[in-house]
Design an enzyme around this catalytic site. Structure first.
Site, PDB file in Angstrom:
ATOM      1  N   VAL A 151      -8.281   1.907   8.955  1.00  0.00           N
ATOM      2  CA  VAL A 151      -8.649   3.286   9.175  1.00  0.00           C
ATOM      3  C   VAL A 151      -6.798   3.714   8.084  1.00  0.00           C
ATOM      4  O   VAL A 151      -6.294   3.047   8.490  1.00  0.00           O
ATOM      5  CB  VAL A 151      -8.064   3.632  10.603  1.00  0.00           C
ATOM      6  CG1 VAL A 151      -7.931   5.179  11.365  1.00  0.00           C
ATOM      7  CG2 VAL A 151      -9.208   3.133  11.822  1.00  0.00           C
ATOM      8  N   CYS A 152      -7.818   4.914   6.894  1.00  0.00           N
ATOM      9  CA  CYS A 152      -6.544   5.288   6.575  1.00  0.00           C
ATOM     10  C   CYS A 152      -5.774   4.083   5.774  1.00  0.00           C
ATOM     11  O   CYS A 152      -6.169   3.646   5.540  1.00  0.00           O
ATOM     12  CB  CYS A 152      -5.667   6.183   7.025  1.00  0.00           C
ATOM     13  SG  CYS A 152      -4.418   7.594   6.815  1.00  0.00           S
ATOM     14  N   GLN A 153      -4.947   4.514   5.904  1.00  0.00           N
ATOM     15  CA  GLN A 153      -3.906   3.044   5.487  1.00  0.00           C
ATOM     16  C   GLN A 153      -4.265   1.343   5.922  1.00  0.00           C
ATOM     17  O   GLN A 153      -4.403   0.863   4.837  1.00  0.00           O
ATOM     18  CB  GLN A 153      -2.060   3.153   5.615  1.00  0.00           C
ATOM     19  CG  GLN A 153      -1.223   2.554   4.927  1.00  0.00           C
ATOM     20  CD  GLN A 153      -0.208   2.248   5.360  1.00  0.00           C
ATOM     21  OE1 GLN A 153       0.778   2.431   6.784  1.00  0.00           O
ATOM     22  NE2 GLN A 153       1.160   2.031   4.684  1.00  0.00           N
TER      23      GLN A 153
END
Lengths: 298, 353
Positions: free
Chosen positions: B146-148
């Site tokens: 997720v994301c980073q």
């Protein structure tokens, strides 16, 4: 004796006071404009029941922005009043210019210098901590004098600190100016939207609609500026200048700590790096041992 | 014509109603009590330093797939994926019979300031994958970043392809220098070396300030005024408070990781250029041959779609799927449409066995 919840009673009284103040203000009978809900936050702070931790911040912001919104509504009403009776060409334009001026002053008061500036600059100040708080007041007394004698290094350090403080203040000033221009652009956009609405028979029917329109214009103005290289440079200059200031302060603190044989940040960093290196090396060795064990078989 | 249609009676009515709502709101918020976050039952199965690996308790019969390991970002807390009963990515996956694990990175402190991206990817993440592999008895698992955490998952899969059977990335930046990416424009001008040298770890408050200042009028002002609209609805009010708790629950970032992430990703765009190295090995996304499911949000202001979409041209797999979620960076977890996401993941995994 009434068993009414004292907090609810106080809030009822506050609401009634607000209504009364606004009634006088709107009818033109007020000696002064209603203030943006004075006392609500203070009341909660001193007399309100303790709030659950997760609700404290929401309550604070709700009161802060709610009070701010009522202040904005007051400014909106001035616009509504000044626009009353106008309707055509030059008259409307004149009114909008007046509204523009009123907005600028109103929002400046509300946000303490600019709708964006106050929040964002305050955040930088918080980030800086003591370094930022003292910036500007740390100029050495004779910054232009050559450093000589036993205190030469100390004087040079103070000069560097003073220069860093000055750089930070200048950077903050330029950033504030940029945010001020964003505010001005937001007001300009708002004026145009109001004028366009008037021309196309789309009247604004509530303070809330006006506020939402202001937010739209504000975001557009901000986006227009924030994507530009100048904005990014001004913002990074605040950051870089603050880091330089903190670097100089840290050096002075380290000098002081060393003179008292206290551990310094630099020494801590050296130790932490050594521990990290050892941990990595240990893992590598463990893997090598594991691989060797696997090769040998069960 | 007059641009306004507000007379004094209407104005008084509106202001009085708002004042009443503000006063009621103070009481309503006080009456809600402490909000809880994280709704699904889970067990801690592994811990190391600040990290904890959780395994969620099943909610449906086992679908027979490899376990899903959720790798969240270092920014904010991972309970966003399991915020509340009706808004939970984790719950949606569990209800489809998936075996779900989650990495909680914890709150780094001064002792963690020299942790590097390599420590996170080839260290912590790899050891979590090992734990899941061992527990499941499978050679390869499903990795959901997720994301980073998605960026980390891409790096991990490129470096350890044999351990990942399917890769799912959510709102994951790959190209960090697209024109829509305001965060990137700001980050590229920062002297990150000096910043980390001076500050050590980077405070969560600073990051929050940066994220909020991407849309300052809406995120720092309007949403609190709009709170008056939902003040009578205790469920919505509670949801609002829960979201606020998450937004401002921001761990500090380990300094060295922050330095590398800003420099290597935002400033040098190494993942896109194919020049990123971790642990002495080049991160070549073309080595990713497993099926990839890339989920992005069409209105994401933090990771714009243009930052995620180039992944297709970088990975080596022929089995690449994409899901464009109609919403923003946070809405993908908590909006009314968020249920589409676990559904899409479940269907995608089911199609791959």
């Amino acid at each position: 004796m009434s068993d009414r919840d004292p907090q609810a009673a106080w809030l009822d009284a506050w609401t009634a006071t607000q209504r009364d103040m606004w009634q006088k203000f709107l009818s033109g009978n007020a000696t002064a404009a209603p203030q943006p809900a004075p006392g609500l936050a203070q009341f909660m702070q001193f007399f309100g029941q303790p709030l659950p931790e997760s609700s404290q911040d929401v309550t604070r912001k709700m009161m802060e922005f709610g009070e701010g919104y009522l202040g904005v509504a007051r400014e909106f009403w001035k616009l509504v009043e000044s626009a009353g009776g106008s309707g055509k060409g030059d008259t409307l334009q004149r009114e909008l210019e007046a509204l523009r001026s009123s907005f600028t002053q109103g929002f400046s008061k509300l946000y303490g210098g600019g709708p964006l500036g106050a929040d964002m600059l305050a955040a930088w100040q918080r980030m800086g901590g003591p370094a930022a708080a003292g910036a500007g007041s740390q100029m050495p007394p004779w910054p232009a004098l050559p450093a000589l004698g036993l205190t030469r290094e100390r004087q040079e350090a103070m000069e560097r600190l003073g220069q860093a403080a000055m750089r930070y203040q200048q950077a903050l000033g330029r950033y504030g100016e940029m945010l001020g221009r964003v505010s001005a652009d937001a007001v300009e956009r708002l004026s145009k939207r109001i004028a366009r609405g008037a021309q196309s028979n789309e009247q604004i029917g509530s303070f809330r609609a006006m506020y939402d329109l202001w937010v739209d214009c504000g975001e557009q103005a901000f986006a227009a500026a924030a994507h530009g290289a100048d904005f990014a440079k001004a913002q990074s200059e605040v950051n870089d200048a603050l880091m330089e200031l903190k670097t100089e302060q840290q050096k002075q603190v380290e000098d002081w700590a060393r003179s008292l044989d206290l551990p310094t940040r630099t020494e801590m960093n050296t130790l932490l790096k050594r521990v990290n290196t050892l941990r990595r090396r240990l893992r590598e060795l463990e893997e090598e041992v594991e691989q060797g064990r696997r090769k040998r078989g069960p | 014509m007059n641009p306004f249609s507000i007379d004094s009676a209407k104005a008084l009515e509106e202001v009085a109603a708002f004042s009443r709502k503000l006063a009621d709101g103070v009481q309503a918020v006080a009456g809600i009590g402490e909000v809880e976050v994280g709704c699904s039952a889970k067990d801690a199965v592994y811990s190391e330093d600040k990290l904890t690996l959780y395994r969620y308790k099943p909610l449906a019969p086992d679908a027979g797939f490899a376990p899903v390991l959720l790798c969240y970002a270092l920014v904010n807390r991972p309970y966003m994926v399991d915020l509340q009963h009706d808004r939970s990515l984790v719950r949606g996956l569990l209800e489809r019979g998936l075996d779900v694990y989650l990495i909680d990175w914890g709150y780094p402190d001064g002792a963690d300031r020299f942790l590097e991206i390599d420590d996170y990817v080839n260290g912590y993440l790899d050891r979590c994958v090992e734990q899941v592999r061992k527990a499941s008895g499978r050679d390869a698992i499903n990795l959901l970043g997720v994301c980073q955490g998605g960026t980390f998952s891409l790096c991990y899969t490129a470096l350890h392809p044999e351990k990942v059977s399917n890769l799912i990335t959510m709102v994951t930046p790959v190209d960090f220098q697209t024109p829509e990416n305001l965060l990137s424009k700001w980050a590229r001008h920062i002297d990150v070396d000096r910043m980390v040298d001076v500050m050590g770890n980077i405070s969560g408050e600073l990051l929050n300030m940066t994220f909020l200042s991407l849309m300052p009028f809406r995120l720092t002002s309007q949403k609190y005024v709009a709170l008056a609209d939902i003040i009578d609805d205790s469920t919505q009010l509670e949801n609002f408070i829960r979201m606020e708790k998450w937004i401002f629950d921001s761990p500090d970032q380990a300094g060295e990781t922050f330095r590398q992430f800003i420099k290597w990703m935002f400033q040098e765009n190494r993942l896109m250029q194919g020049t990123l190295e971790l642990g002495g090995r080049r991160v070549d996304l073309s080595t990713i041959q497993c099926p990839v499911f890339n989920i992005y949000a069409t209105q994401d202001h933090l990771v714009p779609p243009s930052a995620s979409m180039p992944l297709e041209s970088l990975v080596g797999t022929k089995d690449y799927s994409v899901f464009a979620f109609p919403g923003g960076h946070i809405g993908i977890y908590v909006s009314g449409r968020a249920r589409q996401v676990p559904q899409a993941i479940g269907d995608w995994l089911a199609a791959r066995g």
